[in-house]
Design a protein around this motif. Sequence first.
Motif, PDB file in Angstrom:
ATOM      1  N   VAL A  43       0.858  -1.330   0.060  1.00 43.23           N
ATOM      2  CA  VAL A  43      -0.063  -0.006  -0.083  1.00 43.23           C
ATOM      3  C   VAL A  43       0.962   1.295   0.106  1.00 43.23           C
ATOM      4  O   VAL A  43       0.520   2.250  -0.786  1.00 43.23           O
ATOM      5  CB  VAL A  43      -0.907   0.086   1.288  1.00 43.23           C
ATOM      6  CG1 VAL A  43      -1.651   1.285   1.388  1.00 43.23           C
ATOM      7  CG2 VAL A  43      -1.956  -1.086   1.161  1.00 43.23           C
ATOM      8  N   THR A  44       1.974   1.060   0.788  1.00 45.22           N
ATOM      9  CA  THR A  44       3.128   2.449   0.923  1.00 45.22           C
ATOM     10  C   THR A  44       3.321   2.663  -0.531  1.00 45.22           C
ATOM     11  O   THR A  44       3.393   4.002  -0.863  1.00 45.22           O
ATOM     12  CB  THR A  44       4.095   2.252   1.801  1.00 45.22           C
ATOM     13  OG1 THR A  44       3.301   1.895   3.177  1.00 45.22           O
ATOM     14  CG2 THR A  44       4.883   3.184   1.936  1.00 45.22           C
ATOM     15  N   LEU A  46       1.925   1.807  -3.471  1.00 45.94           N
ATOM     16  CA  LEU A  46       1.218   2.422  -4.238  1.00 45.94           C
ATOM     17  C   LEU A  46       1.028   3.881  -4.122  1.00 45.94           C
ATOM     18  O   LEU A  46       0.710   4.727  -5.129  1.00 45.94           O
ATOM     19  CB  LEU A  46      -0.045   1.509  -4.093  1.00 45.94           C
ATOM     20  CG  LEU A  46      -0.319   0.160  -4.841  1.00 45.94           C
ATOM     21  CD1 LEU A  46      -1.568  -0.222  -4.606  1.00 45.94           C
ATOM     22  CD2 LEU A  46      -0.048   0.638  -6.318  1.00 45.94           C
ATOM     23  N   PHE A  47       0.989   4.390  -2.647  1.00 44.92           N
ATOM     24  CA  PHE A  47       1.030   5.691  -2.581  1.00 44.92           C
ATOM     25  C   PHE A  47       2.135   6.501  -3.169  1.00 44.92           C
ATOM     26  O   PHE A  47       1.830   7.652  -3.773  1.00 44.92           O
ATOM     27  CB  PHE A  47       0.498   5.955  -1.072  1.00 44.92           C
ATOM     28  CG  PHE A  47      -0.865   5.846  -0.654  1.00 44.92           C
ATOM     29  CD1 PHE A  47      -1.614   6.925  -0.892  1.00 44.92           C
ATOM     30  CD2 PHE A  47      -1.090   4.788   0.319  1.00 44.92           C
ATOM     31  CE1 PHE A  47      -2.795   6.806  -0.484  1.00 44.92           C
ATOM     32  CE2 PHE A  47      -2.472   4.624   0.634  1.00 44.92           C
ATOM     33  CZ  PHE A  47      -3.290   5.568   0.154  1.00 44.92           C
ATOM     34  N   VAL A  48       3.246   5.988  -2.926  1.00 44.59           N
ATOM     35  CA  VAL A  48       4.460   6.650  -3.495  1.00 44.59           C
ATOM     36  C   VAL A  48       4.456   6.726  -4.890  1.00 44.59           C
ATOM     37  O   VAL A  48       4.761   7.987  -5.451  1.00 44.59           O
ATOM     38  CB  VAL A  48       5.558   6.050  -3.099  1.00 44.59           C
ATOM     39  CG1 VAL A  48       6.990   6.479  -3.613  1.00 44.59           C
ATOM     40  CG2 VAL A  48       5.951   5.910  -1.488  1.00 44.59           C
ATOM     41  N   TYR A  49       3.924   5.684  -5.698  1.00 44.80           N
ATOM     42  CA  TYR A  49       3.768   5.768  -7.158  1.00 44.80           C
ATOM     43  C   TYR A  49       2.758   6.785  -7.443  1.00 44.80           C
ATOM     44  O   TYR A  49       3.113   7.559  -8.411  1.00 44.80           O
ATOM     45  CB  TYR A  49       3.489   4.075  -7.420  1.00 44.80           C
ATOM     46  CG  TYR A  49       2.894   4.433  -9.201  1.00 44.80           C
ATOM     47  CD1 TYR A  49       4.092   4.490 -10.105  1.00 44.80           C
ATOM     48  CD2 TYR A  49       1.675   4.136  -9.338  1.00 44.80           C
ATOM     49  CE1 TYR A  49       3.336   4.662 -11.356  1.00 44.80           C
ATOM     50  CE2 TYR A  49       0.979   4.243 -10.715  1.00 44.80           C
ATOM     51  CZ  TYR A  49       2.076   4.271 -11.716  1.00 44.80           C
ATOM     52  OH  TYR A  49       1.581   4.380 -13.151  1.00 44.80           O
ATOM     53  N   TYR A  50       1.583   6.743  -6.937  1.00 39.75           N
ATOM     54  CA  TYR A  50       0.583   7.910  -7.459  1.00 39.75           C
ATOM     55  C   TYR A  50       1.086   9.204  -7.107  1.00 39.75           C
ATOM     56  O   TYR A  50       0.848  10.058  -7.846  1.00 39.75           O
ATOM     57  CB  TYR A  50      -0.686   7.210  -6.706  1.00 39.75           C
ATOM     58  CG  TYR A  50      -1.523   6.192  -7.256  1.00 39.75           C
ATOM     59  CD1 TYR A  50      -1.685   6.316  -8.610  1.00 39.75           C
ATOM     60  CD2 TYR A  50      -1.821   5.245  -6.386  1.00 39.75           C
ATOM     61  CE1 TYR A  50      -2.331   4.995  -9.140  1.00 39.75           C
ATOM     62  CE2 TYR A  50      -2.618   4.075  -6.884  1.00 39.75           C
ATOM     63  CZ  TYR A  50      -2.823   4.085  -8.387  1.00 39.75           C
ATOM     64  OH  TYR A  50      -3.382   2.939  -8.972  1.00 39.75           O
ATOM     65  N   ALA A  51       1.840   9.183  -6.224  1.00 42.57           N
ATOM     66  CA  ALA A  51       2.301  10.576  -5.658  1.00 42.57           C
ATOM     67  C   ALA A  51       3.425  11.123  -6.626  1.00 42.57           C
ATOM     68  O   ALA A  51       3.730  12.285  -6.933  1.00 42.57           O
ATOM     69  CB  ALA A  51       2.993  10.779  -4.282  1.00 42.57           C
TER      70      ALA A  51
END
Length: 200
Positions: A43-44, A46-51
């Motif tokens: 999940v972390t 994924l958040f980094v990727y989307y950011a």
Amino acid sequence: GALAVSCLAVIVLGRTLEPAMGTREFIKFLLFVTMFIGCSAFVTMLFVYYATRDETMLYKQFNGFQGIVAGMLVAVKQSSPDGDVALGAPRLKVKCRHLPALHLAAMLAAAAATHQYLALFGFSLFGAYGGWVYVRYYQPRPDGSGLGDTADHISFVSFFPSFAQPVLSPLADAVHGCCCGRRERRLHARFSAMGSGGCG
């Protein structure tokens, strides 16, 4: 080097925890912590990727053994909070209750030095939290009265310095009641019914 140290720590801690928890419970604990670390890291990332929109974030490989070590240190804190551990010198000792915090502090320092925040501190944080969630809410009690260790020395605020605990305690209690109050009432009712049935 870091992987070898983590593997050695897992072996040493395992020799302490496995007899105390029992083989089956120890395996369940390790599986829970491992899955918790994996899901949290996923999940972390994924958040980094989307950011950042950096696709390399989705394919990075990490060693998560330090997270397993952190989770096992939480279990040591639970089982022997007032036990002493020598840190290389006979007079240099620390209580087991402080081991998880010391490990996280060391991993944060190592992460700051190497800029590997997720690989070192992140995985350790996930492992410590996963270990705490299991022993606090899912570990069967020895007397069969329910799930989770409700002792003060394994409460969430016990991982913070003593001066911060009075401030954090009301907030932690409120979050706990909001997230777990209904579940605890259900479990209490179920075990009460079982006890009444057994007495009848």
